[in-house]
Design a protein around this motif. Structure first.
Motif, PDB file in Angstrom:
ATOM      1  N   PRO A   5       4.588 -15.824  13.054  1.00 26.42           N
ATOM      2  CA  PRO A   5       4.243 -14.525  13.668  1.00 26.42           C
ATOM      3  C   PRO A   5       3.391 -13.636  12.783  1.00 26.42           C
ATOM      4  N   GLU A   6       3.668 -13.628  11.476  1.00 25.49           N
ATOM      5  CA  GLU A   6       2.906 -12.761  10.569  1.00 25.49           C
ATOM      6  C   GLU A   6       1.451 -13.190  10.457  1.00 25.49           C
ATOM      7  N   THR A   7       1.199 -14.474  10.575  1.00 27.55           N
ATOM      8  CA  THR A   7      -0.183 -14.949  10.555  1.00 27.55           C
ATOM      9  C   THR A   7      -0.919 -14.499  11.807  1.00 27.55           C
ATOM     10  N   VAL A   8      -0.237 -14.537  12.941  1.00 24.99           N
ATOM     11  CA  VAL A   8      -0.843 -14.050  14.188  1.00 24.99           C
ATOM     12  C   VAL A   8      -1.203 -12.576  14.063  1.00 24.99           C
ATOM     13  N   VAL A   9      -0.275 -11.761  13.546  1.00 21.69           N
ATOM     14  CA  VAL A   9      -0.517 -10.318  13.376  1.00 21.69           C
ATOM     15  C   VAL A   9      -1.677 -10.084  12.418  1.00 21.69           C
ATOM     16  N   ALA A  10      -1.688 -10.787  11.302  1.00 21.36           N
ATOM     17  CA  ALA A  10      -2.741 -10.606  10.311  1.00 21.36           C
ATOM     18  C   ALA A  10      -4.116 -10.905  10.892  1.00 21.36           C
ATOM     19  N   ILE A  11      -4.207 -11.988  11.651  1.00 21.28           N
ATOM     20  CA  ILE A  11      -5.494 -12.379  12.224  1.00 21.28           C
ATOM     21  C   ILE A  11      -5.918 -11.435  13.345  1.00 21.28           C
ATOM     22  N   GLU A  12      -4.990 -11.105  14.242  1.00 20.48           N
ATOM     23  CA  GLU A  12      -5.349 -10.303  15.410  1.00 20.48           C
ATOM     24  C   GLU A  12      -5.571  -8.826  15.073  1.00 20.48           C
ATOM     25  N   ASP A  13      -4.794  -8.304  14.118  1.00 19.49           N
ATOM     26  CA  ASP A  13      -4.872  -6.876  13.818  1.00 19.49           C
ATOM     27  C   ASP A  13      -5.844  -6.531  12.702  1.00 19.49           C
ATOM     28  N   PHE A  14      -6.115  -7.502  11.814  1.00 20.60           N
ATOM     29  CA  PHE A  14      -6.908  -7.169  10.635  1.00 20.60           C
ATOM     30  C   PHE A  14      -8.145  -8.031  10.440  1.00 20.60           C
ATOM     31  N   GLY A  15      -8.395  -9.000  11.316  1.00 21.35           N
ATOM     32  CA  GLY A  15      -9.584  -9.838  11.170  1.00 21.35           C
ATOM     33  C   GLY A  15     -10.839  -9.074  11.558  1.00 21.35           C
ATOM     34  N   PRO A  16     -12.020  -9.687  11.400  1.00 19.01           N
ATOM     35  CA  PRO A  16     -12.225 -11.028  10.856  1.00 19.01           C
ATOM     36  C   PRO A  16     -12.130 -11.048   9.340  1.00 19.01           C
ATOM     37  N   PHE A  17     -12.012 -12.252   8.798  1.00 18.98           N
ATOM     38  CA  PHE A  17     -11.882 -12.385   7.362  1.00 18.98           C
ATOM     39  C   PHE A  17     -13.167 -12.955   6.789  1.00 18.98           C
ATOM     40  N   ALA A  18     -13.038 -13.895   5.852  1.00 17.36           N
ATOM     41  CA  ALA A  18     -14.234 -14.425   5.195  1.00 17.36           C
ATOM     42  C   ALA A  18     -15.146 -15.152   6.173  1.00 17.36           C
ATOM     43  N   ILE A  19     -14.552 -15.733   7.212  1.00 16.78           N
ATOM     44  CA  ILE A  19     -15.349 -16.479   8.193  1.00 16.78           C
ATOM     45  C   ILE A  19     -15.554 -15.607   9.425  1.00 16.78           C
ATOM     46  N   GLU A  20     -16.741 -15.078   9.585  1.00 16.55           N
ATOM     47  CA  GLU A  20     -17.018 -14.238  10.733  1.00 16.55           C
ATOM     48  C   GLU A  20     -17.445 -15.087  11.924  1.00 16.55           C
ATOM     49  N   HIS A  21     -17.272 -14.512  13.118  1.00 18.77           N
ATOM     50  CA  HIS A  21     -17.669 -15.166  14.368  1.00 18.77           C
ATOM     51  C   HIS A  21     -16.919 -16.488  14.574  1.00 18.77           C
ATOM     52  N   VAL A  22     -15.729 -16.607  13.969  1.00 20.67           N
ATOM     53  CA  VAL A  22     -14.904 -17.801  14.139  1.00 20.67           C
ATOM     54  C   VAL A  22     -13.502 -17.351  14.546  1.00 20.67           C
ATOM     55  N   ASP A  23     -12.951 -18.014  15.551  1.00 16.04           N
ATOM     56  CA  ASP A  23     -11.577 -17.746  15.947  1.00 16.04           C
ATOM     57  C   ASP A  23     -10.685 -18.413  14.907  1.00 16.04           C
ATOM     58  N   LEU A  24     -10.231 -17.621  13.939  1.00 12.57           N
ATOM     59  CA  LEU A  24      -9.507 -18.177  12.806  1.00 12.57           C
ATOM     60  C   LEU A  24      -8.211 -18.860  13.229  1.00 12.57           C
ATOM     61  N   GLN A  25      -7.520 -18.286  14.192  1.00  7.23           N
ATOM     62  CA  GLN A  25      -6.278 -18.896  14.648  1.00  7.23           C
ATOM     63  C   GLN A  25      -6.541 -20.271  15.267  1.00  7.23           C
ATOM     64  N   ALA A  26      -7.557 -20.343  16.098  1.00  2.00           N
ATOM     65  CA  ALA A  26      -7.919 -21.629  16.710  1.00  2.00           C
ATOM     66  C   ALA A  26      -8.369 -22.620  15.651  1.00  2.00           C
ATOM     67  N   GLU A  27      -9.083 -22.123  14.640  1.00  3.65           N
ATOM     68  CA  GLU A  27      -9.554 -22.992  13.562  1.00  3.65           C
ATOM     69  C   GLU A  27      -8.379 -23.561  12.769  1.00  3.65           C
ATOM     70  N   LEU A  28      -7.397 -22.741  12.488  1.00  4.48           N
ATOM     71  CA  LEU A  28      -6.208 -23.203  11.771  1.00  4.48           C
ATOM     72  C   LEU A  28      -5.481 -24.291  12.560  1.00  4.48           C
TER      73      LEU A  28
END
Length: 236
Positions: A5-28
């Motif tokens: 759950p914390e990874t979902v919150v981090a990605i959805e509430d605070f993204g994007p991160f180093a990789i822009e224009h990428v769905d980080l959750q889907a990538e993981l």
């Protein structure tokens, strides 16, 4: 696999991160799927970013764990191996249990379905930009698969370390990601408030916040939130 759950919150509430224009959750999840094709016994993986300073974790679903349990019980149950060090080392469960100080650790690990781990540095531009930790339910799951797994993450297989995190400590680190990112956001806001109010540049504001927090014995995040709240009250 599924993100904690914390990874979902981090990605959805605070993204994007180093990789822009990428769905980080889907990538993981895609990388986790590819890993399981190579190492079916993989029950989790964590990717730590040196750039963003946070860790993201995905773990096997309840159904996947149940399926692994069923197979392992048929084969006599999982065994646990553990080691720490800078080289790729491995100890079997009997060796661990002979060391009295490791007994409780080994049993706790056994309960978490982690019998082996693989740690790989992620390289970019000749420097380490992150780390991937993978966890499996059998002691030999990653044997002969270092390069194949490393290729999925663009990691460095020759620097692989085995069984460095049998306790799945990176999951605890990943649980802290939303708080870490929230602090960073608040600190950045506080720099801007200080710079505007005092007529100074951002670097000077940053240094002042750091020094003030140190002298007060508080974290920069705590001090930043106080400053933000005071500014909001004054503007109200």
């Amino acid at each position: 696999m599924e993100p904690i759950p914390e990874t979902v919150v981090a990605i959805e509430d605070f993204g994007p991160f180093a990789i822009e224009h990428v769905d980080l959750q889907a990538e993981l999840l895609e990388m986790a799927h590819r890993v399981q094709q190579v190492v079916p016994e993989c029950v989790g993986l964590s990717i730590g970013s040196s750039i963003d300073g946070v860790t993201f974790t995905v773990v096997a679903s309840a159904a996947e764990i149940a399926a692994l349990d069923a197979v392992q019980y048929l084969e006599g149950g999982p065994c646990v191996e553990g080691a720490k060090g800078e080289e790729a080392l491995a100890y079997n469960h009997d060796e661990l249990m002979n060391e009295q100080g490791w007994q409780l650790f080994a049993r706790a690990t056994h309960a978490q379905h982690v019998a082996s781990t693989l740690t790989l540095p992620i390289m970019a531009g000749g420097r380490v930009v992150g780390t991937v930790n993978l966890y499996a339910a059998t002691p030999d799951a990653f044997d002969n698969h270092h390069q194949a797994v490393a290729d999925i993450f663009g990691a460095w297989a020759s620097a692989a370390v085995s069984n460095a995190d049998l306790s799945f400590a990176t999951r605890t680190t990943a649980e802290q990601a939303p708080a870490i990112l929230r602090d960073e956001l608040d600190i950045t806001k506080a720099w801007s408030i200080l710079a505007t109010r005092e007529g100074i540049d951002i670097e000077t504001a940053r240094a002042r916040l750091t020094e003030a927090a140190r002298r007060a014995g508080a974290s920069e995040g705590q001090l930043a939130r106080i400053l933000i709240e005071l500014t909001a009250d004054n503007d109200a």
